[in-house]
Scaffold this motif. Sequence first.
Motif, short mmCIF file in Angstrom:
data_model
loop_
_atom_site.label_atom_id
_atom_site.label_comp_id
_atom_site.label_asym_id
_atom_site.label_seq_id
_atom_site.Cartn_x
_atom_site.Cartn_y
_atom_site.Cartn_z
N ASN A 7 0.85 -1.19 0.00
CA ASN A 7 0.00 0.00 0.00
C ASN A 7 0.89 1.24 0.00
O ASN A 7 2.12 1.12 -0.14
CB ASN A 7 -0.97 -0.01 1.19
N ASP A 8 0.26 2.42 0.13
CA ASP A 8 1.09 3.62 0.27
C ASP A 8 0.80 4.37 1.56
O ASP A 8 1.50 5.31 1.90
CB ASP A 8 0.95 4.55 -0.95
N ASP A 9 -0.23 3.95 2.30
CA ASP A 9 -0.60 4.64 3.53
C ASP A 9 0.22 4.15 4.73
O ASP A 9 0.07 4.66 5.83
CB ASP A 9 -2.09 4.45 3.82
N GLY A 10 1.04 3.15 4.52
CA GLY A 10 1.87 2.63 5.60
C GLY A 10 1.33 1.34 6.18
O GLY A 10 0.14 1.03 6.05
N CYS A 38 3.13 7.24 2.60
CA CYS A 38 3.84 7.72 1.41
C CYS A 38 2.87 8.13 0.32
O CYS A 38 3.18 8.04 -0.88
CB CYS A 38 4.75 6.63 0.86
N SER A 39 1.67 8.57 0.71
CA SER A 39 0.70 8.99 -0.31
C SER A 39 1.32 10.08 -1.18
O SER A 39 1.97 10.99 -0.66
CB SER A 39 -0.57 9.50 0.37
N GLY A 40 1.12 9.98 -2.48
CA GLY A 40 1.68 10.97 -3.40
C GLY A 40 3.11 10.67 -3.82
O GLY A 40 3.74 11.47 -4.50
N ILE A 90 -5.99 -1.06 0.76
CA ILE A 90 -7.02 -0.22 0.16
C ILE A 90 -6.70 1.22 0.52
O ILE A 90 -6.55 1.53 1.71
CB ILE A 90 -8.43 -0.62 0.67
N ASN A 91 -6.59 2.10 -0.48
CA ASN A 91 -6.13 3.45 -0.19
C ASN A 91 -7.20 4.30 0.49
O ASN A 91 -8.39 4.14 0.24
CB ASN A 91 -5.71 4.15 -1.49
N ASN A 92 -6.70 5.22 1.31
CA ASN A 92 -7.54 6.19 2.00
C ASN A 92 -7.79 7.37 1.05
O ASN A 92 -7.09 8.37 1.10
CB ASN A 92 -6.81 6.65 3.27
N GLY A 104 0.78 6.70 -4.87
CA GLY A 104 1.66 5.64 -4.41
C GLY A 104 0.97 4.29 -4.43
O GLY A 104 1.61 3.25 -4.59
N THR A 105 -0.33 4.29 -4.26
CA THR A 105 -1.11 3.05 -4.30
C THR A 105 -1.03 2.42 -5.68
O THR A 105 -0.75 1.22 -5.83
CB THR A 105 -2.59 3.34 -3.95
N VAL A 106 -1.26 3.24 -6.70
CA VAL A 106 -1.17 2.75 -8.07
C VAL A 106 0.28 2.37 -8.39
O VAL A 106 0.55 1.37 -9.05
CB VAL A 106 -1.71 3.80 -9.07
MN MN Z 1 -2.57 6.87 0.25
#
Ligand code: MN
Length: 252
Positions: A7-10, A38-40, A90-92, A104-106
């Motif tokens: 994921n990218d939210d940690g 790490c969103s973005g 699942i991204n926030n 970052g999710t994609v």
């Molecule tokens: Mn995110």
Amino acid sequence: MRILVANDDGYTAPGLDALVLALKGLGELTVVAPETNCSGASNSLTLNRPMSVRQAANGYFYVNGTPSDCVHIALTGLLDFRPDLVVSGINNGANMGDDTLYSGTVAAATEGYLFGIPAIAFSLVEKGWQHLDTAGRIARQLVEQHIASPLGANVLLNVNIPAVPYEALQGMQVTRLGKRHPSEPVVKSSTPYGDPVYWIGPVGRVSDSSADTDFGAIGRQAVSITPLRLDLTHHEQLPHIRDWAGPLCANP
Ligand code: MN
């Protein structure tokens, strides 16, 4: 079925737990996720320092790097097997239209795709984790569909799920990416010491939310499934740019 989850939210994000819970029983799950949000982060790789991989009490591996670092390290050194599928989220919050470029999710899913592994990114459209279980159920359905009817190596799916009760969903729709206007201006502020600082401003308003786009599907409360590709070449412009650059390209 061996599934790599990122994921990218940690690694402590509720969306990651929801995805792992939703996929339970469908295969062997391995989680490799960033230590911090790490969103973005887009597709960035960390090249200026080495990274550590640690394991949390729940078995998740976490990396002091980006989402792309996590999947890259997993696929090129950490795991002693090649996953059959990479899932991310699942991204926030939504990842639609131009936002997918920064996501970052994609990106975590993209890293799997670049290594020839089918990959799916999942995002819950509203921030705040409301109706996260809806997104979990959709993720499970899509992975079950992949098990029943494999996607093939060359597939990268960007899935956005409306934050509504499961019963309120208006089905699923295969879409293309919509478009946004440019972002709102940066927000200028200052430190307590008088130095100027800048916050990146909010995303721009939607400029293309036609019925066949991700924004269109989400607007009518349907799950949006967009197949992505990474060839950034603007094929239609090749003739024009060949003409334009022709004198420069001629042999000296
Ligand atoms: Mn995110």
